[in-house]
Design a protein around this motif. Structure first.
Motif, PDB file in Angstrom:
ATOM      1  N   ALA A  34       0.954  -1.267   0.199  1.00 41.25           N
ATOM      2  CA  ALA A  34       0.018   0.120   0.038  1.00 41.25           C
ATOM      3  C   ALA A  34       0.782   1.353  -0.073  1.00 41.25           C
ATOM      4  CB  ALA A  34      -1.189  -0.053   1.303  1.00 41.25           C
ATOM      5  N   GLN A  35       0.571   2.097  -1.105  1.00 36.25           N
ATOM      6  CA  GLN A  35       1.448   3.302  -0.753  1.00 36.25           C
ATOM      7  C   GLN A  35       0.927   4.186   0.251  1.00 36.25           C
ATOM      8  OE1 GLN A  35      -0.862   3.356  -3.883  1.00 36.25           O
ATOM      9  NE2 GLN A  35       0.403   2.057  -5.193  1.00 36.25           N
ATOM     10  N   ILE A  36       1.732   4.722   0.770  1.00 35.91           N
ATOM     11  CA  ILE A  36       1.605   5.748   2.053  1.00 35.91           C
ATOM     12  C   ILE A  36       1.232   7.148   1.552  1.00 35.91           C
ATOM     13  CG2 ILE A  36       2.370   6.605   4.400  1.00 35.91           C
ATOM     14  CD1 ILE A  36       4.161   4.379   4.263  1.00 35.91           C
ATOM     15  N   GLU A  37       0.101   7.704   2.303  1.00 38.67           N
ATOM     16  CA  GLU A  37      -0.288   8.952   1.748  1.00 38.67           C
ATOM     17  C   GLU A  37       0.584   9.910   2.440  1.00 38.67           C
ATOM     18  OE1 GLU A  37      -4.439  12.143   1.699  1.00 38.67           O
ATOM     19  OE2 GLU A  37      -4.479  10.100   2.542  1.00 38.67           O
ATOM     20  N   GLU A  38       1.123  10.642   1.857  1.00 39.04           N
ATOM     21  CA  GLU A  38       2.151  11.916   1.921  1.00 39.04           C
ATOM     22  C   GLU A  38       1.645  13.316   1.685  1.00 39.04           C
ATOM     23  OE1 GLU A  38       5.740  10.877   0.248  1.00 39.04           O
ATOM     24  OE2 GLU A  38       5.801   8.740   0.780  1.00 39.04           O
ATOM     25  N   PRO A  39       1.947  14.097   2.271  1.00 36.24           N
ATOM     26  CA  PRO A  39       1.731  15.472   1.880  1.00 36.24           C
ATOM     27  C   PRO A  39       2.445  16.062   0.791  1.00 36.24           C
ATOM     28  CG  PRO A  39       2.341  15.574   4.313  1.00 36.24           C
ATOM     29  CD  PRO A  39       3.119  14.251   3.679  1.00 36.24           C
ATOM     30  N   ALA A 131      -5.135  -3.919   2.090  1.00 30.10           N
ATOM     31  CA  ALA A 131      -5.267  -2.529   2.568  1.00 30.10           C
ATOM     32  C   ALA A 131      -6.058  -1.646   1.691  1.00 30.10           C
ATOM     33  CB  ALA A 131      -3.792  -1.922   2.464  1.00 30.10           C
ATOM     34  N   GLY A 132      -6.959  -2.422   0.856  1.00 28.34           N
ATOM     35  CA  GLY A 132      -7.724  -1.751  -0.087  1.00 28.34           C
ATOM     36  C   GLY A 132      -7.232  -1.217  -1.541  1.00 28.34           C
ATOM     37  N   ALA A 133      -5.619  -1.551  -1.877  1.00 34.06           N
ATOM     38  CA  ALA A 133      -5.343  -0.950  -2.944  1.00 34.06           C
ATOM     39  C   ALA A 133      -6.036  -1.905  -3.937  1.00 34.06           C
ATOM     40  CB  ALA A 133      -3.862  -1.275  -2.812  1.00 34.06           C
ATOM     41  N   ARG A 134      -6.124  -1.260  -5.102  1.00 31.45           N
ATOM     42  CA  ARG A 134      -6.837  -1.791  -6.427  1.00 31.45           C
ATOM     43  C   ARG A 134      -6.402  -1.957  -7.686  1.00 31.45           C
ATOM     44  NH1 ARG A 134     -12.971   1.198  -5.349  1.00 31.45           N
ATOM     45  NH2 ARG A 134     -12.849   0.657  -3.309  1.00 31.45           N
ATOM     46  N   GLY A 135      -6.756  -3.068  -8.432  1.00 26.93           N
ATOM     47  CA  GLY A 135      -6.496  -2.971  -9.859  1.00 26.93           C
ATOM     48  C   GLY A 135      -5.167  -3.699 -10.273  1.00 26.93           C
ATOM     49  N   TYR A 136      -4.757  -3.677 -11.394  1.00 24.96           N
ATOM     50  CA  TYR A 136      -3.300  -4.277 -11.795  1.00 24.96           C
ATOM     51  C   TYR A 136      -2.429  -3.813 -11.107  1.00 24.96           C
ATOM     52  CZ  TYR A 136      -5.924  -5.884 -16.133  1.00 24.96           C
ATOM     53  OH  TYR A 136      -6.807  -6.702 -16.831  1.00 24.96           O
ATOM     54  N   MET A 137      -2.273  -2.189 -10.779  1.00 25.10           N
ATOM     55  CA  MET A 137      -0.932  -1.813 -10.162  1.00 25.10           C
ATOM     56  C   MET A 137      -1.227  -1.438  -8.674  1.00 25.10           C
ATOM     57  SD  MET A 137       0.855   0.686 -13.214  1.00 25.10           S
ATOM     58  CE  MET A 137       2.460   0.716 -12.508  1.00 25.10           C
ATOM     59  N   VAL A 139      -3.336   0.596  -6.906  1.00 31.77           N
ATOM     60  CA  VAL A 139      -3.461   1.884  -6.488  1.00 31.77           C
ATOM     61  C   VAL A 139      -4.259   1.985  -5.197  1.00 31.77           C
ATOM     62  CG1 VAL A 139      -3.734   4.099  -7.308  1.00 31.77           C
ATOM     63  CG2 VAL A 139      -2.756   2.530  -8.872  1.00 31.77           C
ATOM     64  N   MET A 140      -3.880   2.985  -4.316  1.00 31.84           N
ATOM     65  CA  MET A 140      -4.574   3.334  -3.153  1.00 31.84           C
ATOM     66  C   MET A 140      -5.661   4.101  -3.616  1.00 31.84           C
ATOM     67  SD  MET A 140      -3.673   1.373  -0.549  1.00 31.84           S
ATOM     68  CE  MET A 140      -4.249   2.270   0.786  1.00 31.84           C
ATOM     69  N   PRO A 141      -6.895   4.077  -2.971  1.00 30.14           N
ATOM     70  CA  PRO A 141      -8.021   4.969  -3.362  1.00 30.14           C
ATOM     71  C   PRO A 141      -7.717   6.303  -3.025  1.00 30.14           C
ATOM     72  CG  PRO A 141      -8.677   2.983  -2.591  1.00 30.14           C
ATOM     73  CD  PRO A 141      -7.141   2.694  -2.357  1.00 30.14           C
ATOM     74  N   ASP A 151     -13.358   9.268  -7.375  1.00 28.20           N
ATOM     75  CA  ASP A 151     -14.123   8.054  -7.586  1.00 28.20           C
ATOM     76  C   ASP A 151     -13.102   7.068  -7.779  1.00 28.20           C
ATOM     77  OD1 ASP A 151     -15.593   6.163  -8.756  1.00 28.20           O
ATOM     78  OD2 ASP A 151     -16.348   7.176 -10.562  1.00 28.20           O
ATOM     79  N   PRO A 152     -13.018   6.082  -6.406  1.00 25.63           N
ATOM     80  CA  PRO A 152     -12.142   5.157  -6.589  1.00 25.63           C
ATOM     81  C   PRO A 152     -12.401   3.969  -7.410  1.00 25.63           C
ATOM     82  CG  PRO A 152     -13.338   5.204  -4.535  1.00 25.63           C
ATOM     83  CD  PRO A 152     -13.405   6.425  -5.287  1.00 25.63           C
ATOM     84  N   SER A 153     -13.751   3.900  -7.962  1.00 23.75           N
ATOM     85  CA  SER A 153     -14.143   2.690  -8.864  1.00 23.75           C
ATOM     86  C   SER A 153     -13.570   2.827  -9.905  1.00 23.75           C
ATOM     87  CB  SER A 153     -15.732   2.941  -8.720  1.00 23.75           C
ATOM     88  OG  SER A 153     -16.091   4.024  -9.446  1.00 23.75           O
ATOM     89  N   LYS A 154     -13.234   3.976 -10.667  1.00 23.64           N
ATOM     90  CA  LYS A 154     -12.346   3.898 -11.722  1.00 23.64           C
ATOM     91  C   LYS A 154     -11.133   3.336 -11.620  1.00 23.64           C
ATOM     92  CE  LYS A 154     -14.592   8.199 -13.105  1.00 23.64           C
ATOM     93  NZ  LYS A 154     -14.455   9.632 -13.562  1.00 23.64           N
TER      94      LYS A 154
END
Length: 221
Positions: A34-39, A131-137, A139-141, A151-154
């Protein structure tokens, strides 16, 4: 976003563990993190948002017939390698075309991106990590809120996921000043630790394309 970035350093730590790393290239479960959200400062957020919003379709364009033929040889070889994971030819073609386009657009090696996809999702379009990351790569929502349209569904849309993933990976590579080892750890949320970068580097080898015609042209020249 510059497509002319200089080649990144790998700072490989495979060393004496090469055999172990190669074993990671064998079929196995996805190793998503999971990528970490950073400022992000406003200028960076604006640049990333602009990169994501460009809706140019992943249609290959070539400056010469030789370049087009080189692409088609790559596509044919990669298609054979990917066939077991994506049996449907139209889906496989669209995925490879998208991976090629988005990698080049972000100044990344397509073999690296394909290796990362194999590790992250094992080429599963609808993969979701714990952690909720989605799709091929994977990606965190939160990225859709930070630089997208919330729109995380995209992220289950092929091109959108690949666009986000490649733009984010390029962003991390710039942050790490070309150090791929640290970049990959950052992408996975395990910056500075070796298992994830080692796995991506090992799987990247499965997607390296050596064009025999390119070699012949060099010899003739």
């Amino acid at each position: 976003m510059s497509l002319g970035a200089s080649g990144p350093s790998r700072r490989l730590c495979l060393g004496g563990a090469a055999a172990g790393a190669l074993s990671l290239a064998l079929p196995r479960a996805a190793m998503a993190g999971a990528q970490i959200e950073e400022p992000l400062i406003d200028s960076v957020r604006t640049a990333l948002s602009s990169a994501i919003q460009n809706k140019a379709p992943p249609v290959p364009e070539f400056a010469s017939t030789d370049a087009r033929m080189a692409y088609l040889r790559w596509l044919g070889e990669m298609s054979e390698r990917l066939k077991k994971k994506m049996p449907d030819w139209p889906t496989r073609k669209e995925f490879l075309q998208t991976a090629w386009y988005e990698s080049r657009r972000s100044g990344l090696d397509v073999s690296l991106v394909l290796g990362l996809v194999q590790v992250e999702s094992n080429f599963r379009k609808f993969a979701v990590s714990s952690a909720g990351a989605r799709g091929y790569m994977q990606v965190m929502p939160f990225w859709t809120r930070v630089i997208g349209d919330s729109d995380p569904s995209k992220l289950f849309h092929m091109q959108t996921n690949m666009r986000f993933g490649c733009v984010i990976l390029r962003h991390y590579l710039d942050r790490e000043r070309g150090d791929l080892f640290m970049t990959l750890g950052r992408y996975n949320g395990s910056r500075g630790k070796s298992p994830y970068p080692d796995a991506v580097f090992a799987n990247q080898r499965l997607w390296v394309f050596k064009d025999p015609f390119e070699k012949d042209r060099k010899v003739e020249g």
